[in-house]
Write an enzyme that holds these catalytic residues in place. Structure first.
Site, PDB file in Angstrom:
ATOM      1  N   ARG A  22       0.806  -1.220   0.000  1.00  0.00           N
ATOM      2  CA  ARG A  22       0.000   0.000   0.000  1.00  0.00           C
ATOM      3  C   ARG A  22       0.842   1.274   0.000  1.00  0.00           C
ATOM      4  NH1 ARG A  22      -5.073  -0.516   3.991  1.00  0.00           N
ATOM      5  NH2 ARG A  22      -3.445  -0.596   5.566  1.00  0.00           N
ATOM      6  N   LYS A  80     -14.767  -0.922   4.514  1.00  0.00           N
ATOM      7  CA  LYS A  80     -13.661  -0.952   3.560  1.00  0.00           C
ATOM      8  C   LYS A  80     -12.676   0.159   3.907  1.00  0.00           C
ATOM      9  CE  LYS A  80     -15.228  -4.352   1.041  1.00  0.00           C
ATOM     10  NZ  LYS A  80     -16.193  -4.791   2.070  1.00  0.00           N
ATOM     11  N   ASP A  81     -11.416  -0.116   3.635  1.00  0.00           N
ATOM     12  CA  ASP A  81     -10.321   0.766   4.035  1.00  0.00           C
ATOM     13  C   ASP A  81     -10.315   2.065   3.241  1.00  0.00           C
ATOM     14  OD1 ASP A  81      -7.922   1.738   5.044  1.00  0.00           O
ATOM     15  OD2 ASP A  81      -7.019  -0.250   5.054  1.00  0.00           O
ATOM     16  N   ARG A  82      -9.749   3.094   3.848  1.00  0.00           N
ATOM     17  CA  ARG A  82      -9.599   4.378   3.173  1.00  0.00           C
ATOM     18  C   ARG A  82      -8.504   4.330   2.119  1.00  0.00           C
ATOM     19  NH1 ARG A  82      -8.386  10.407   5.795  1.00  0.00           N
ATOM     20  NH2 ARG A  82      -7.814  11.386   3.826  1.00  0.00           N
TER      21      ARG A  82
END
Length: 353
Positions: A22, A80-82
């Site tokens: 990421r 859900k992730d940012r």
């Protein structure tokens, strides 16, 4: 505050591998899988949205504001992730006219992919799973050994740990759960209360699973076993018959550990002793879960990835693709590869999502 050790063991020997995850937003792509057949009309509007750089709670608030409805009426299946590109379903109740969301979807971070209608609100956990695309960069290590490890994971699976994002930054969610159980009071924010109790339950499960890994019995039955299915919270006691053994060999059923709560855990013998020992090591958490009224449930100890595929874009960039059932964590796959480093700011944002 009580210390909460979380150096849980891996199932497979450590590889001398490191990578970064990421570092770019597009390195983490998640798309919800649904088997729900939508209709041309209905009381609830379903929206399939691709989002970038925002978490689920924030988008839900934007939808509520633009639709002029209460936040609690916005439905979604999971968080859900940012710091990712995610495709996710939301539902809105229709009262008179369909809301005008043109202004919201004019923003670069949101794209409306499709829409339809259904009879009921979209509830938490109501999805078939998630499809992942993960890019690992600056990979250091023997490429042949990494390929062998990925083959092993595809054939045998990985331990079904809850990911560390469940516990919050510096395990804050567990500490909040401890305060909640000590006070006996529920916070006004019901979502936060649910998040804290889930974190406590997940922590006890991970400790039970870790002990089974130490005993080399995470993917094989032990005395007093309770078998379960992928993505299910139910289980059934070991019968030791040929049909059961065939189903286990075919990987249709899995060993399990308790998701702690009140009532009968189903396990017996050595497994029951293991689970009780780990739960009683944190009496404030285990007793707090019981007092909150959560019932005993089960979770499979093994997570299978038969559709795991990977590709080397170059000598130091590895792309992984796989699907997981709802409630399963991609980080549980990555931890079996080696030291996968995530920027600290990403970890902080993930704990808030």
């Amino acid at each position: 505050m009580t210390d909460f050790p979380h150096n849980w063991p891996t199932a497979y020997p450590k590889l001398s591998v490191s990578a970064q995850f990421r570092t770019q937003q597009d390195d983490f792509f998640v798309s919800e899988i649904t088997n729900r057949q939508l209709h041309a009309s209905g009381p609830h509007l379903y929206l399939h949205i691709e989002k970038r750089g925002v978490n689920t709670h924030w988008l839900a608030r934007q939808l509520a504001n633009h639709a002029k409805i209460d936040l609690k009426d916005v439905g979604y299946a999971g968080l859900k992730d940012r710091h990712a590109v995610t495709r996710q379903w939301f539902s809105l109740p229709l009262k008179n006219n369909e809301p005008d969301l043109t202004h919201l979807f004019a923003k670069d971070e949101f794209t409306l992919l499709s829409k339809g209608y259904y009879g009921v609100k979209l509830k938490r956990g109501a999805l078939g799973g998630n499809a992942f695309r993960i890019v690992l960069r600056n990979v250091q290590g023997d490429q042949a050994k990494i390929n062998q490890r990925l083959e092993l994971i595809r054939n045998q699976g990985v331990p079904n740990y809850f990911g560390e994002q469940r516990f919050g930054h510096d395990f804050e969610n567990i500490q909040q759960a401890q305060q909640l159980f000590e006070s006996g009071k529920r916070p006004r924010n019901r979502q936060k209360a649910s998040m804290y109790t889930s974190a406590a339950r997940s922590y006890l499960f991970n400790n039970m699973l870790a002990k089974r890994i130490e005993l080399k019995q995470w993917d094989i039955p032990m005395e007093g076993e309770v078998f379960g299915f992928a993505g299910s919270l139910r289980g059934f006691k070991q019968e030791n018959n040929e049909d059961e053994r065939n189903r286990l060999r075919a990987q249709r059923i899995h060993p399990s550990c308790a998701l702690w709560g009140k009532g009968d855990a189903l396990s017996e013998g050595a497994l029951a002793q293991l689970e009780q020992t780990q739960a009683h090591a944190y009496p404030l958490l285990s007793q707090g879960l019981e007092k909150q009224g959560l019932k005993q449930e089960r979770r499979a100890t093994r997570m299978l990835l038969p559709d795991l595929f990977w590709q080397w874009q170059d000598d130091s960039t590895l792309v992984l693709r796989f699907n997981l059932a709802s409630g399963y964590f991609a980080t549980s796959v990555l931890r079996e590869l080696g030291e996968i480093n995530v920027l600290e700011r990403d970890q902080q944002e993930a704990s808030r999502d």
